[in-house]
Design a protein around this motif. Structure first.
Motif, PDB file in Angstrom:
ATOM      1  N   PRO A   1       0.805  -1.219   0.000  1.00 41.03           N
ATOM      2  CA  PRO A   1       0.000   0.000   0.000  1.00 41.03           C
ATOM      3  C   PRO A   1       0.839   1.271   0.000  1.00 41.03           C
ATOM      4  CG  PRO A   1      -0.092  -1.086   2.143  1.00 41.03           C
ATOM      5  CD  PRO A   1       0.561  -2.048   1.204  1.00 41.03           C
ATOM      6  N   GLU A   2       2.021   1.235   0.587  1.00 36.97           N
ATOM      7  CA  GLU A   2       2.841   2.437   0.620  1.00 36.97           C
ATOM      8  C   GLU A   2       3.326   2.811  -0.776  1.00 36.97           C
ATOM      9  OE1 GLU A   2       3.178   4.336   3.218  1.00 36.97           O
ATOM     10  OE2 GLU A   2       1.890   2.950   4.328  1.00 36.97           O
ATOM     11  N   LEU A   3       3.747   1.784  -1.526  1.00 43.76           N
ATOM     12  CA  LEU A   3       4.205   2.055  -2.881  1.00 43.76           C
ATOM     13  C   LEU A   3       3.072   2.587  -3.747  1.00 43.76           C
ATOM     14  CD1 LEU A   3       6.455   1.987  -4.961  1.00 43.76           C
ATOM     15  CD2 LEU A   3       5.876  -0.419  -5.411  1.00 43.76           C
ATOM     16  N   MET A   4       1.851   2.058  -3.518  1.00 45.37           N
ATOM     17  CA  MET A   4       0.686   2.544  -4.268  1.00 45.37           C
ATOM     18  C   MET A   4       0.435   4.011  -3.957  1.00 45.37           C
ATOM     19  SD  MET A   4      -2.753   3.352  -3.803  1.00 45.37           S
ATOM     20  CE  MET A   4      -4.156   3.483  -4.872  1.00 45.37           C
ATOM     21  N   ALA A   5       0.503   4.378  -2.648  1.00 46.05           N
ATOM     22  CA  ALA A   5       0.276   5.765  -2.257  1.00 46.05           C
ATOM     23  C   ALA A   5       1.348   6.674  -2.840  1.00 46.05           C
ATOM     24  CB  ALA A   5       0.248   5.869  -0.736  1.00 46.05           C
ATOM     25  N   THR A   6       2.586   6.187  -2.880  1.00 47.30           N
ATOM     26  CA  THR A   6       3.681   6.985  -3.446  1.00 47.30           C
ATOM     27  C   THR A   6       3.452   7.268  -4.921  1.00 47.30           C
ATOM     28  OG1 THR A   6       5.266   6.079  -1.859  1.00 47.30           O
ATOM     29  CG2 THR A   6       6.158   7.014  -3.881  1.00 47.30           C
ATOM     30  N   ASN A   7       3.093   6.221  -5.687  1.00 46.96           N
ATOM     31  CA  ASN A   7       2.861   6.407  -7.126  1.00 46.96           C
ATOM     32  C   ASN A   7       1.633   7.260  -7.401  1.00 46.96           C
ATOM     33  OD1 ASN A   7       5.097   4.970  -7.908  1.00 46.96           O
ATOM     34  ND2 ASN A   7       3.987   3.036  -8.171  1.00 46.96           N
ATOM     35  N   LEU A   8       0.623   7.138  -6.533  1.00 53.75           N
ATOM     36  CA  LEU A   8      -0.621   7.858  -6.763  1.00 53.75           C
ATOM     37  C   LEU A   8      -0.501   9.339  -6.366  1.00 53.75           C
ATOM     38  CD1 LEU A   8      -3.596   7.690  -7.627  1.00 53.75           C
ATOM     39  CD2 LEU A   8      -4.169   7.060  -5.278  1.00 53.75           C
ATOM     40  N   PHE A   9      -0.001   9.590  -5.133  1.00 58.12           N
ATOM     41  CA  PHE A   9       0.034  10.959  -4.626  1.00 58.12           C
ATOM     42  C   PHE A   9       1.376  11.666  -4.869  1.00 58.12           C
ATOM     43  CE2 PHE A   9      -3.054   8.721  -1.933  1.00 58.12           C
ATOM     44  CZ  PHE A   9      -4.177   9.502  -2.180  1.00 58.12           C
ATOM     45  N   GLY A  10       2.413  10.881  -5.208  1.00 55.22           N
ATOM     46  CA  GLY A  10       3.744  11.465  -5.351  1.00 55.22           C
ATOM     47  C   GLY A  10       4.463  11.508  -4.001  1.00 55.22           C
TER      48      GLY A  10
ATOM     49  N   GLY B   1      13.541  12.284   0.161  1.00 52.46           N
ATOM     50  CA  GLY B   1      13.771  11.774   1.505  1.00 52.46           C
ATOM     51  C   GLY B   1      12.544  11.199   2.165  1.00 52.46           C
ATOM     52  N   ALA B   2      11.448  11.069   1.430  1.00 54.28           N
ATOM     53  CA  ALA B   2      10.221  10.538   2.042  1.00 54.28           C
ATOM     54  C   ALA B   2      10.400   9.111   2.511  1.00 54.28           C
ATOM     55  CB  ALA B   2       9.071  10.602   1.034  1.00 54.28           C
ATOM     56  N   TYR B   3      11.283   8.363   1.879  1.00 48.21           N
ATOM     57  CA  TYR B   3      11.582   7.002   2.298  1.00 48.21           C
ATOM     58  C   TYR B   3      12.980   6.685   1.802  1.00 48.21           C
ATOM     59  CZ  TYR B   3      10.159   6.187  -2.534  1.00 48.21           C
ATOM     60  OH  TYR B   3      10.041   6.263  -3.894  1.00 48.21           O
ATOM     61  N   THR B   4      13.524   5.585   2.296  1.00 52.57           N
ATOM     62  CA  THR B   4      14.885   5.216   1.915  1.00 52.57           C
ATOM     63  C   THR B   4      14.964   5.022   0.407  1.00 52.57           C
ATOM     64  OG1 THR B   4      15.196   4.093   4.035  1.00 52.57           O
ATOM     65  CG2 THR B   4      16.739   3.552   2.265  1.00 52.57           C
ATOM     66  N   GLY B   5      15.888   5.726  -0.217  1.00 44.87           N
ATOM     67  CA  GLY B   5      16.057   5.630  -1.665  1.00 44.87           C
ATOM     68  C   GLY B   5      15.349   6.731  -2.425  1.00 44.87           C
ATOM     69  N   ALA B   6      14.564   7.576  -1.723  1.00 45.57           N
ATOM     70  CA  ALA B   6      13.877   8.675  -2.401  1.00 45.57           C
ATOM     71  C   ALA B   6      14.817   9.841  -2.563  1.00 45.57           C
ATOM     72  CB  ALA B   6      12.629   9.087  -1.611  1.00 45.57           C
ATOM     73  N   VAL B   7      15.713   9.755  -3.558  1.00 42.17           N
ATOM     74  CA  VAL B   7      16.743  10.765  -3.752  1.00 42.17           C
ATOM     75  C   VAL B   7      16.189  11.991  -4.482  1.00 42.17           C
ATOM     76  CG1 VAL B   7      18.595   9.073  -3.767  1.00 42.17           C
ATOM     77  CG2 VAL B   7      17.426   9.636  -5.901  1.00 42.17           C
TER      78      VAL B   7
ATOM     79  N   VAL C   1      -9.625  -2.228  -8.756  1.00 41.80           N
ATOM     80  CA  VAL C   1      -9.570  -1.484  -7.495  1.00 41.80           C
ATOM     81  C   VAL C   1      -9.832  -2.377  -6.287  1.00 41.80           C
ATOM     82  CG1 VAL C   1     -12.004  -0.809  -7.564  1.00 41.80           C
ATOM     83  CG2 VAL C   1     -10.343   0.656  -6.404  1.00 41.80           C
ATOM     84  N   HIS C   2     -10.454  -3.535  -6.510  1.00 41.82           N
ATOM     85  CA  HIS C   2     -10.721  -4.445  -5.389  1.00 41.82           C
ATOM     86  C   HIS C   2      -9.425  -5.029  -4.816  1.00 41.82           C
ATOM     87  CE1 HIS C   2     -10.551  -6.976  -9.034  1.00 41.82           C
ATOM     88  NE2 HIS C   2     -10.027  -7.894  -8.234  1.00 41.82           N
ATOM     89  N   CYS C   3      -8.315  -4.913  -5.544  1.00 47.26           N
ATOM     90  CA  CYS C   3      -7.040  -5.443  -5.047  1.00 47.26           C
ATOM     91  C   CYS C   3      -6.414  -4.540  -3.982  1.00 47.26           C
ATOM     92  CB  CYS C   3      -6.044  -5.618  -6.202  1.00 47.26           C
ATOM     93  SG  CYS C   3      -6.538  -6.913  -7.375  1.00 47.26           S
ATOM     94  N   LEU C   4      -6.933  -3.340  -3.835  1.00 47.34           N
ATOM     95  CA  LEU C   4      -6.370  -2.430  -2.841  1.00 47.34           C
ATOM     96  C   LEU C   4      -6.829  -2.793  -1.445  1.00 47.34           C
ATOM     97  CD1 LEU C   4      -6.719   1.088  -4.519  1.00 47.34           C
ATOM     98  CD2 LEU C   4      -4.728  -0.418  -4.453  1.00 47.34           C
ATOM     99  N   ARG C   5      -5.898  -2.770  -0.528  1.00 46.16           N
ATOM    100  CA  ARG C   5      -6.265  -2.982   0.872  1.00 46.16           C
ATOM    101  C   ARG C   5      -7.118  -1.819   1.370  1.00 46.16           C
ATOM    102  NH1 ARG C   5      -0.747  -5.142   3.855  1.00 46.16           N
ATOM    103  NH2 ARG C   5      -0.566  -7.122   2.698  1.00 46.16           N
TER     104      ARG C   5
END
Length: 925
Positions: free
Chosen positions: A185-194, A198-204, A224-228
């Motif tokens: 879910p975190e990766l989904m939120a990152t791709n969706l909202f940007g 430094g928001a997470y490790t590797g976010a250069v 969309v049913h695949c989303l937690r």
């Protein structure tokens, strides 16, 4: 010949596609003949054959125009019920060009979607509304099985917005497949909202996200049913206010104007959190391929094959069994699986073509059973391999034409309209029309009984439940319970109608047929109107003229032995529900819909009640008998107001009771005439009755035969088919023995004005003319038909009637002699040729001569086709020298016959025709 026929077809298709309605060029037989360098008669013959097969449309203007039916239906998104129209305007009114998604060129946005005017029409309207709703549209959820085209519909929604100016021309369309982030879910939120740096490790570096990328356009969240649930919850704030934080930044707000489209294959209530579901106002349920009508699956299959034809640059021929499998197989993967199956077929066929002499062969590719994927063959129980093939190969174009022609032919509404057209043209009486239409209904029910797959769908179960409610409604209100068979078929019919989206209507003609039903079957038509209102209210289906006609026939079929229109009966009582209760009880006990109720509240003046009653009576146009059963105090006042109803007998009885209503109802249902039935019922119920006789008797012609009713029915039909136009008199079959025994006391004379009787043996009825069949077709009494039909026809029409009688009797004789030719067709051509010949020689042949020539010439044509011996050639040269003009006249008049059958009438046979005519009237030597 075949080449010319093909060119005629191709030119009409091309000219129809490029038609200018203000200047329709290249659509007449003369124009085509000049363009192709062919004979006008030949071109006209081909054009009319295409019309007869339902492939071309004919407009009976001056000059006559021809258009390609399939091209018109594709351009305007309609199903044409007729192949012949009186005027170009009548055709355009049916096409409704103002509502077309396209007129020329490629379809746009939803116009590309198969079923956009059919099973997907309601869904398409939802998507249009979602896109257009101010200020930034509405979120929408596409729900349906895998492979039904949810992604395509989302793209078409975006295209619709661009085409209508709702979105800018460069508005983005961004897709996010949620199944890729089901466990992250975190990766989904990152791709969706940007996110920010430094928001997470590797976010250069920071990223704007898909919401920003889709700003001003559409974001499609597939699966969309695949989303937690926690992923779904992250969307709430943005859906409410259009703002969001990027990951790693809880201070700065960002905004985006995005139209959201969600898609899922699961039940939304089970897989989406309720708070998200509440924020999606439009949920569009897309039917599976199994739930969609056959014409849409056919169109899909043809479109997929055409795409492969463009890819390969080859024409395809398809096995009929392959087509049948594609139309009937169960494809769990829906459109996607069908598309893969078609592509596999084409690939296998291409490989087989190449493995032979394909490198040199530029012919078509053949799709056979062996071309199908093995899995489909096994699931369908078909043997794999070519050895057990086939029942014929057919081109894609021919397959499409045949399907459309068959669909039009088998459409129950189109069939009913065709029968009504024949009724108008041939002057059948209504009882005969009703008999034919009820048989069409039974045939339609038989076809429905073979339908598979429909009964399992949830939407069909809804219609089944609704028809059970309709049956309960009729039972409670009219004591008319639909049989379970009719209830099931009505559910299937209106289920299919809801998928088709639009009523198969024909404007003026369907309105006229509906009006005829209202006039002749008043109570059944009233019930059908109530069912239509129930369907519109409960499922939102828009009903029309043909729906009411269909339901009127369905009710009549269910009550075939009950004459609901014997008399229009009313029970009138003071009080709020006294009349209604008594009418309902009487109908229930009688088991038939006999009585209507008129309640007379005590607070309402009697004058107002009577005025309302008179308003109801005006709507019952054509009714010839009315009965009013009233309580005390109202009889005289009502009688004086309605006793003089135009052309209707009116009966009254006071002191109404349930016993009086039942006694009268039983007598009327048993077929007893109104006057004795009311008098007997009133006497039994100790009521006073009065009768006003205002009805004018309908003219009838009786057809009888001493050998029985079957032959009398044939006489009736023969005479109906000969009438040049309808007359204000019906032709009725009657029992010969009963007529002879009862004479003028037979009930038919009390009910009708009998103009004359036609049959095989004289019935000896005083003052009623009798005409034998022999008299009708002989010349013994030259003015006979003129005297019989002088009240109805002009002299020219009487002459046409004489010719029609000769034609019909000749046809029956010719049927006994011909073995291979279509008797009706050859007789029609010979009849036209003989009419031309009579005009050329300057006088009319006698009936006997015409009848004899019909038989001789029809048999001659068959002998020529079979290449059998004809007349001797001796002395021909001398005959030509003396009667060359007659030979030329015959040749010219019979040129169409010779061309149609590819034969040539020998001069020796022309000499025989000359001798035959000479015997009728001496020709100048």
């Amino acid at each position: 010949m075949l080449k010319t026929q093909k060119l005629v077809y191709e030119r009409i298709v091309s000219n129809t596609r490029d038609i200018r309605w203000d200047l329709p060029e290249g659509l007449t037989a003369g124009e085509l003949a000049g363009e192709l360098g062919a004979g006008r008669n030949t071109v006209s013959q081909y054009l009319n054959e295409y019309v007869e097969r339902g492939e071309f449309v004919k407009i009976k203007s001056r000059p006559v125009l021809f258009l390609d039916r399939r091209t018109l239906e594709e351009l305007y998104g309609v199903s044409l019920p007729w192949s012949v129209y009186d005027t170009l305007k009548a055709l355009r009114d049916t096409l409704k060009p103002g509502e077309a998604e396209q007129v020329q060129g490629e379809a746009r946005d939803f116009g590309k979607l198969i079923g956009h005017r059919g099973s997907l029409e309601a869904c398409v309207e939802q998507l249009k509304s979602a896109m257009a709703y101010p200020p930034a549209g509405l979120p929408v959820l596409l729900n349906g099985e895998s492979g039904i085209g949810k992604s395509m519909m989302a793209q078409l929604m975006h295209e619709y917005g661009v085409n209508r100016g709702i979105l800018k021309g460069d508005a983005p369309f961004v897709t996010l497949n949620c199944s890729e982030y089901a466990n992250n879910p975190e990766l989904m939120a990152t791709n969706l909202f940007g996110h920010v740096k430094g928001a997470y490790t590797g976010a250069v570096a920071g990223s704007a996200g898909l919401l920003q990328a889709a700003d001003g356009g559409v974001l499609f969240l597939d699966e969309v049913h695949c989303l937690r649930p926690e992923c779904q919850e992250k969307l709430f704030l943005f859906m409410d206010k259009g703002i969001y934080h990027r990951m790693g930044d809880n201070v700065n707000w960002h905004s985006s104007k995005v139209r959201l489209i969600f898609a899922t294959t699961e039940e939304p209530e089970k897989v989406l959190v309720k708070t998200l579901l509440r924020r999606i106002p439009l949920i569009c349920h897309i039917p599976s391929i199994a739930e969609r009508p056959a014409d849409e699956r056919h169109e899909l299959i043809c479109r997929l094959f055409r795409e492969e034809m463009r890819t390969t640059g080859r024409q395809f021929y398809i096995s009929r069994r392959v087509y049948h499998l594609l139309m009937t197989a169960n494809f769990d993967g829906n459109i996607g699986e069908i598309k893969n199956c078609v592509r596999a077929c084409c690939a296998n066929a291409f490989l087989a073509w190449q493995s032979g002499d394909g490198r040199e062969n530029k012919g078509p590719l053949c799709i056979r059973l062996s071309s199908l994927p093995e899995s489909l063959l096994l699931s369908a129980g078909e043997p794999y391999g070519e050895a057990l093939e086939e029942d014929g190969l057919i081109s894609l174009e021919e397959l499409d034409r045949k399907f459309r022609a068959e669909r039009s032919e088998n459409s129950v509404y189109a069939q009913l309209l065709r029968e009504y057209q024949a009724y108008l043209e041939r002057g059948r009486d209504f009882s005969r029309l009703l008999e034919i239409m009820l048989s069409r209904l039974e045939g339609y029910y038989d076809r429905l009984s073979y339908a598979e797959g429909v009964l399992t769908t949830p939407r069909y179960r809804l219609f089944e439940s609704l028809m059970e409610s309709v049956s309960s409604l009729l039972a409670g209100k009219y004591s008319l319970a639909l049989h379970s068979r009719e209830s099931r078929f009505l559910a299937m019919h209106f289920y299919n109608r809801s998928l088709a989206g639009r009523e198969e209507d024909s404007g003026r003609l369907s309105r006229a047929l509906d009006g005829l039903m209202e006039e002749k079957l008043r109570k059944e038509r009233s019930i059908s109107q109530e069912i239509c209102e129930f369907l519109e209210k409960n499922i939102g289906i828009t009903t029309g003229n043909m729906d009411r006609v269909f339901l009127t026939l369905a009710v009549k079929s269910n009550l075939r032995d009950v004459d609901l229109d014997k008399a229009q009966c009313f029970i009138l009582c003071h009080g709020h529900s006294a009349a209604g209760s008594m009418a309902a009880a009487a109908n229930a006990i009688l088991g038939a819909y006999v009585y209507d109720a008129v309640d007379m509240p005590l607070a309402v003046p009697a004058e107002q009640v009577i005025a309302n009653l008179l308003g109801r009576l005006k709507k019952l146009r054509g009714c010839t008998e009315f009965v009013f059963l009233v309580d005390l105090g109202s009889l005289e006042q009502i009688f004086e107001r309605v006793r003089d109803l135009d052309n209707a007998d009116v009966g009254f009885a006071d002191n109404v009771s349930l016993g009086l209503a039942l006694e009268l109802g039983r007598r009327l249902l048993a077929g007893e005439p109104l006057e004795p039935a009311l008098e007997a019922a009133a006497a039994a119920g100790r009521s006073n009755c009065r009768i006003a006789c205002n009805r004018k008797k309908e003219d009838v012609i009786l057809a009888v035969c001493a050998t029985g009713l079957e032959m009398a029915t044939k006489i009736t039909r023969l005479l109906e088919n000969c009438l040049p136009r309808p007359i204000p008199a019906s032709i009725r079959t009657y029992d010969y023995a009963g007529l002879v025994e009862e004479g003028l006391q037979a009930p038919v004379f009390a009910q009708y004005h009998v103009k004359f009787i036609i049959g095989t043996l004289d019935t000896q009825i005083p003052s009623v003319p009798f005409i034998s069949l022999d008299q009708l077709v002989s010349s013994q009494d030259v003015g006979l038909l003129g005297r019989l039909f002088s009240d109805y026809y002009t002299p020219d029409e009487i002459q046409a009637l004489e010719q029609n009688l000769i034609h019909q009797f000749s046809l029956q004789n010719i049927l006994d002699y011909l073995t291979i030719l279509n008797a009706e067709k050859v007789l029609s051509l010979v009849s036209d040729a003989l009419e031309q010949l009579q005009r050329r020689v300057g006088y009319s042949f006698s009936k006997q001569t015409v009848t004899g020539l019909y038989l001789h010439l029809c048999c001659l044509i068959e002998r020529l086709v079979l290449r059998r011996d004809t007349a001797e050639e001796a002395g021909i040269d001398r005959f030509i020298d003396r009667h060359g003009d007659f030979v030329v006249n015959v040749k010219n008049c019979f040129s169409v016959v010779e061309s149609y059958y590819s034969v040539e009438i020998p001069v020796a046979e022309i000499r025989y025709i000359y001798d035959y005519v000479k015997a009728d009237r001496n020709l100048d030597e």
